[in-house]
Design a protein around this motif. Structure first.
Motif, short mmCIF file in Angstrom:
data_model
loop_
_atom_site.label_atom_id
_atom_site.label_comp_id
_atom_site.label_asym_id
_atom_site.label_seq_id
_atom_site.Cartn_x
_atom_site.Cartn_y
_atom_site.Cartn_z
N ILE A 278 0.83 -1.21 0.00
CA ILE A 278 0.00 0.00 0.00
C ILE A 278 0.87 1.25 0.00
CG2 ILE A 278 -1.64 1.35 1.37
CD1 ILE A 278 -2.92 -1.35 2.19
N LEU A 279 1.90 1.29 0.85
CA LEU A 279 2.79 2.45 0.89
C LEU A 279 3.52 2.64 -0.44
CD1 LEU A 279 4.30 2.24 4.48
CD2 LEU A 279 2.68 3.92 3.61
N SER A 280 3.93 1.55 -1.06
CA SER A 280 4.61 1.64 -2.35
C SER A 280 3.69 2.23 -3.41
CB SER A 280 5.09 0.26 -2.81
OG SER A 280 6.02 -0.26 -1.91
N LEU A 281 2.44 1.80 -3.42
CA LEU A 281 1.47 2.33 -4.38
C LEU A 281 1.20 3.81 -4.13
CD1 LEU A 281 -1.05 -0.63 -4.67
CD2 LEU A 281 0.63 0.14 -6.37
N ILE A 282 1.10 4.19 -2.87
CA ILE A 282 0.88 5.60 -2.55
C ILE A 282 2.06 6.44 -3.04
CG2 ILE A 282 0.77 7.25 -0.63
CD1 ILE A 282 -0.93 5.16 0.86
N ILE A 283 3.27 5.95 -2.82
CA ILE A 283 4.46 6.68 -3.26
C ILE A 283 4.46 6.83 -4.78
CG2 ILE A 283 6.98 6.50 -3.49
CD1 ILE A 283 6.98 5.31 -0.64
N LEU A 284 4.07 5.79 -5.49
CA LEU A 284 4.10 5.83 -6.95
C LEU A 284 2.97 6.67 -7.55
CD1 LEU A 284 5.07 2.16 -7.75
CD2 LEU A 284 6.48 4.19 -8.05
#
Length: 68
Positions: free
Chosen positions: A19-25
């Motif tokens: 989830i954090l990776s998707l938010i960052i991207l």
């Protein structure tokens, strides 16, 4: 029962990491107002990866101590 708890915790950490990776991207501007470029996104993902690797290392150390 112990193994079940470890898997549950690892699953939660994995989901949070994704989830954090998707938010960052996805986010165009971060919380401070900085416009995200691919360089800054990759840097943020790198910091997240280092944090996850540190968690995995600590977990591995704890498992080794418990088994001995």
């Amino acid at each position: 029962m112990k193994g079940r708890k470890w898997r549950l915790i690892n699953g939660v950490v994995g989901i949070v990491t994704i989830i954090l990776s998707l938010i960052i991207l996805i986010r165009p501007i971060d919380g401070t107002g900085h416009v995200e470029t691919w360089g800054s996104r990759l840097l943020a993902l790198g910091v997240l990866a280092i944090f996850v690797l540190l968690l995995a290392g600590v977990e591995s150390l704890i498992r080794r101590v418990i088994r001995h």
